[in-house]
Design a protein around this motif. Structure first.
Motif, PDB file in Angstrom:
ATOM      1  N   ARG A  46       0.826  -1.212   0.000  1.00 37.40           N
ATOM      2  CA  ARG A  46       0.000   0.000   0.000  1.00 37.40           C
ATOM      3  C   ARG A  46       0.862   1.264   0.000  1.00 37.40           C
ATOM      4  O   ARG A  46       0.539   2.250  -0.649  1.00 37.40           O
ATOM      5  CB  ARG A  46      -0.923  -0.011   1.216  1.00 37.40           C
ATOM      6  CG  ARG A  46      -1.719   1.270   1.344  1.00 37.40           C
ATOM      7  CD  ARG A  46      -2.719   1.173   2.447  1.00 37.40           C
ATOM      8  NE  ARG A  46      -3.935   0.644   1.848  1.00 37.40           N
ATOM      9  CZ  ARG A  46      -4.925   0.113   2.516  1.00 37.40           C
ATOM     10  NH1 ARG A  46      -4.849   0.002   3.817  1.00 37.40           N
ATOM     11  NH2 ARG A  46      -5.989  -0.312   1.907  1.00 37.40           N
ATOM     12  N   HIS A  47       1.959   1.254   0.736  1.00 41.36           N
ATOM     13  CA  HIS A  47       2.892   2.380   0.796  1.00 41.36           C
ATOM     14  C   HIS A  47       4.291   1.844   0.458  1.00 41.36           C
ATOM     15  O   HIS A  47       5.036   1.463   1.359  1.00 41.36           O
ATOM     16  CB  HIS A  47       2.895   3.026   2.181  1.00 41.36           C
ATOM     17  CG  HIS A  47       1.543   3.502   2.611  1.00 41.36           C
ATOM     18  ND1 HIS A  47       0.944   4.613   2.058  1.00 41.36           N
ATOM     19  CD2 HIS A  47       0.663   3.004   3.513  1.00 41.36           C
ATOM     20  CE1 HIS A  47      -0.241   4.779   2.606  1.00 41.36           C
ATOM     21  NE2 HIS A  47      -0.438   3.812   3.492  1.00 41.36           N
ATOM     22  N   ARG A  49       8.180   1.303  -0.334  1.00 42.65           N
ATOM     23  CA  ARG A  49       9.310   1.908   0.355  1.00 42.65           C
ATOM     24  C   ARG A  49      10.602   1.173   0.041  1.00 42.65           C
ATOM     25  O   ARG A  49      10.583   0.047  -0.443  1.00 42.65           O
ATOM     26  CB  ARG A  49       9.082   1.918   1.850  1.00 42.65           C
ATOM     27  CG  ARG A  49       9.007   0.520   2.438  1.00 42.65           C
ATOM     28  CD  ARG A  49       8.387   0.474   3.795  1.00 42.65           C
ATOM     29  NE  ARG A  49       6.998   0.827   3.653  1.00 42.65           N
ATOM     30  CZ  ARG A  49       6.204   1.152   4.648  1.00 42.65           C
ATOM     31  NH1 ARG A  49       6.639   1.133   5.868  1.00 42.65           N
ATOM     32  NH2 ARG A  49       4.951   1.466   4.445  1.00 42.65           N
ATOM     33  N   LYS A  51      14.101   0.151   2.181  1.00 40.82           N
ATOM     34  CA  LYS A  51      14.614   0.048   3.555  1.00 40.82           C
ATOM     35  C   LYS A  51      16.112  -0.212   3.481  1.00 40.82           C
ATOM     36  O   LYS A  51      16.547  -1.080   2.733  1.00 40.82           O
ATOM     37  CB  LYS A  51      13.910  -1.098   4.283  1.00 40.82           C
ATOM     38  CG  LYS A  51      14.341  -1.289   5.707  1.00 40.82           C
ATOM     39  CD  LYS A  51      13.500  -2.376   6.347  1.00 40.82           C
ATOM     40  CE  LYS A  51      13.733  -2.488   7.817  1.00 40.82           C
ATOM     41  NZ  LYS A  51      13.189  -1.396   8.582  1.00 40.82           N
ATOM     42  N   TYR A  74       2.695  -6.695   2.686  1.00 43.09           N
ATOM     43  CA  TYR A  74       3.789  -6.068   1.950  1.00 43.09           C
ATOM     44  C   TYR A  74       4.676  -7.187   1.433  1.00 43.09           C
ATOM     45  O   TYR A  74       4.704  -8.274   2.001  1.00 43.09           O
ATOM     46  CB  TYR A  74       4.595  -5.121   2.847  1.00 43.09           C
ATOM     47  CG  TYR A  74       3.891  -3.811   3.083  1.00 43.09           C
ATOM     48  CD1 TYR A  74       4.180  -2.698   2.309  1.00 43.09           C
ATOM     49  CD2 TYR A  74       2.917  -3.694   4.078  1.00 43.09           C
ATOM     50  CE1 TYR A  74       3.526  -1.491   2.516  1.00 43.09           C
ATOM     51  CE2 TYR A  74       2.265  -2.497   4.288  1.00 43.09           C
ATOM     52  CZ  TYR A  74       2.572  -1.402   3.501  1.00 43.09           C
ATOM     53  OH  TYR A  74       1.919  -0.220   3.706  1.00 43.09           O
ATOM     54  N   PHE A 106      14.033  11.433  -0.376  1.00 45.08           N
ATOM     55  CA  PHE A 106      12.845  10.651  -0.030  1.00 45.08           C
ATOM     56  C   PHE A 106      12.507  10.805   1.451  1.00 45.08           C
ATOM     57  O   PHE A 106      13.393  10.873   2.288  1.00 45.08           O
ATOM     58  CB  PHE A 106      13.073   9.165  -0.354  1.00 45.08           C
ATOM     59  CG  PHE A 106      13.481   8.929  -1.773  1.00 45.08           C
ATOM     60  CD1 PHE A 106      12.549   8.999  -2.799  1.00 45.08           C
ATOM     61  CD2 PHE A 106      14.807   8.669  -2.103  1.00 45.08           C
ATOM     62  CE1 PHE A 106      12.919   8.802  -4.111  1.00 45.08           C
ATOM     63  CE2 PHE A 106      15.185   8.470  -3.416  1.00 45.08           C
ATOM     64  CZ  PHE A 106      14.244   8.536  -4.426  1.00 45.08           C
ATOM     65  N   ALA A 108      11.256   9.777   5.159  1.00 44.32           N
ATOM     66  CA  ALA A 108      11.395   8.621   6.037  1.00 44.32           C
ATOM     67  C   ALA A 108      10.438   8.788   7.214  1.00 44.32           C
ATOM     68  O   ALA A 108      10.861   9.025   8.337  1.00 44.32           O
ATOM     69  CB  ALA A 108      12.837   8.492   6.511  1.00 44.32           C
ATOM     70  N   SER A 110       8.186   6.702   8.914  1.00 46.67           N
ATOM     71  CA  SER A 110       7.937   5.745   9.988  1.00 46.67           C
ATOM     72  C   SER A 110       9.199   5.365  10.748  1.00 46.67           C
ATOM     73  O   SER A 110       9.140   5.025  11.910  1.00 46.67           O
ATOM     74  CB  SER A 110       7.251   4.493   9.438  1.00 46.67           C
ATOM     75  OG  SER A 110       8.075   3.892   8.459  1.00 46.67           O
ATOM     76  N   GLU A 114      13.498   3.566   6.604  1.00 44.33           N
ATOM     77  CA  GLU A 114      12.551   3.345   5.506  1.00 44.33           C
ATOM     78  C   GLU A 114      12.268   4.650   4.785  1.00 44.33           C
ATOM     79  O   GLU A 114      12.013   5.674   5.416  1.00 44.33           O
ATOM     80  CB  GLU A 114      11.258   2.749   6.042  1.00 44.33           C
ATOM     81  CG  GLU A 114      11.447   1.371   6.610  1.00 44.33           C
ATOM     82  CD  GLU A 114      10.146   0.736   7.047  1.00 44.33           C
ATOM     83  OE1 GLU A 114       9.116   1.431   7.100  1.00 44.33           O
ATOM     84  OE2 GLU A 114      10.178  -0.457   7.348  1.00 44.33           O
ATOM     85  N   MET A 116       9.828   6.277   1.969  1.00 42.52           N
ATOM     86  CA  MET A 116       8.592   6.117   1.212  1.00 42.52           C
ATOM     87  C   MET A 116       8.817   6.458  -0.258  1.00 42.52           C
ATOM     88  O   MET A 116       9.451   7.460  -0.575  1.00 42.52           O
ATOM     89  CB  MET A 116       7.494   7.016   1.788  1.00 42.52           C
ATOM     90  CG  MET A 116       7.173   6.721   3.240  1.00 42.52           C
ATOM     91  SD  MET A 116       6.671   5.017   3.543  1.00 42.52           S
ATOM     92  CE  MET A 116       5.032   5.086   2.911  1.00 42.52           C
ATOM     93  N   ASP A 117       8.305   5.606  -1.124  1.00 39.78           N
ATOM     94  CA  ASP A 117       8.446   5.764  -2.572  1.00 39.78           C
ATOM     95  C   ASP A 117       9.905   5.946  -2.975  1.00 39.78           C
ATOM     96  O   ASP A 117      10.204   6.603  -3.976  1.00 39.78           O
ATOM     97  CB  ASP A 117       7.596   6.937  -3.084  1.00 39.78           C
ATOM     98  CG  ASP A 117       6.112   6.691  -2.855  1.00 39.78           C
ATOM     99  OD1 ASP A 117       5.657   5.562  -3.121  1.00 39.78           O
ATOM    100  OD2 ASP A 117       5.425   7.625  -2.407  1.00 39.78           O
TER     101      ASP A 117
END
Length: 137
Positions: A46-47, A49, A51, A74, A106, A108, A110, A114, A116-117
């Protein structure tokens, strides 16, 4: 991807994960399964990422990440491990530098690991370059 708790991942996704893990296993089989390394994971869901983390046992650490990811629908798409670093402190320094470079482009939200995108290939360049800077004579 499905919502949390909505059944197992499709077979096609499990095959992609298996291929990603196999690429890491092949590298580690040649260069050693133990040793301080950075790893870069491309995670779909869903999102999406990227890592970037460190481990002295990257094979086991990536397996734990995959199990955690799959629980929330995921999936691992691609994985990369860097060359070994001499010690934990060097690995932590390389990880910090890779995170700094990634965070310039990008978000991060959370965790610091990580992005996102995030762009997987840029993540591998960040990780490999950070390691090279600490291992060059």
């Amino acid at each position: 991807m499905r919502d949390i708790g909505n059944g197992p991942l499709p077979d096609s996704i499990r095959r992609v994960q298996a291929a990603a893990r196999e690429s890491v296993r092949a590298v580690l089989a040649e260069t050693g399964f133990r040793g301080h390394r950075l790893y870069v994971l491309e995670v779909a869901g869903r999102h999406p990422r990227v890592k970037i983390g460190i481990s002295e046992d990257p094979w086991a650490r990536i397996a734990r990440h995959v199990a955690d990811m799959n629980r929330y629908q995921y999936a691992l798409i691609r994985a990369h491990v860097t060359d070994q670093l001499p010690d934990r402190l060097s690995a932590e320094r390389a990880e910090t530098q890779a995170h700094k470079w990634m965070s310039k482009l990008f978000a991060a939200p959370s965790s610091a690991e990580e992005f996102m995108d995030g762009d997987y290939y840029f993540g591998t360049v960040c990780a490999d370059t950070a390691v090279a800077l600490l291992t060059e004579p």
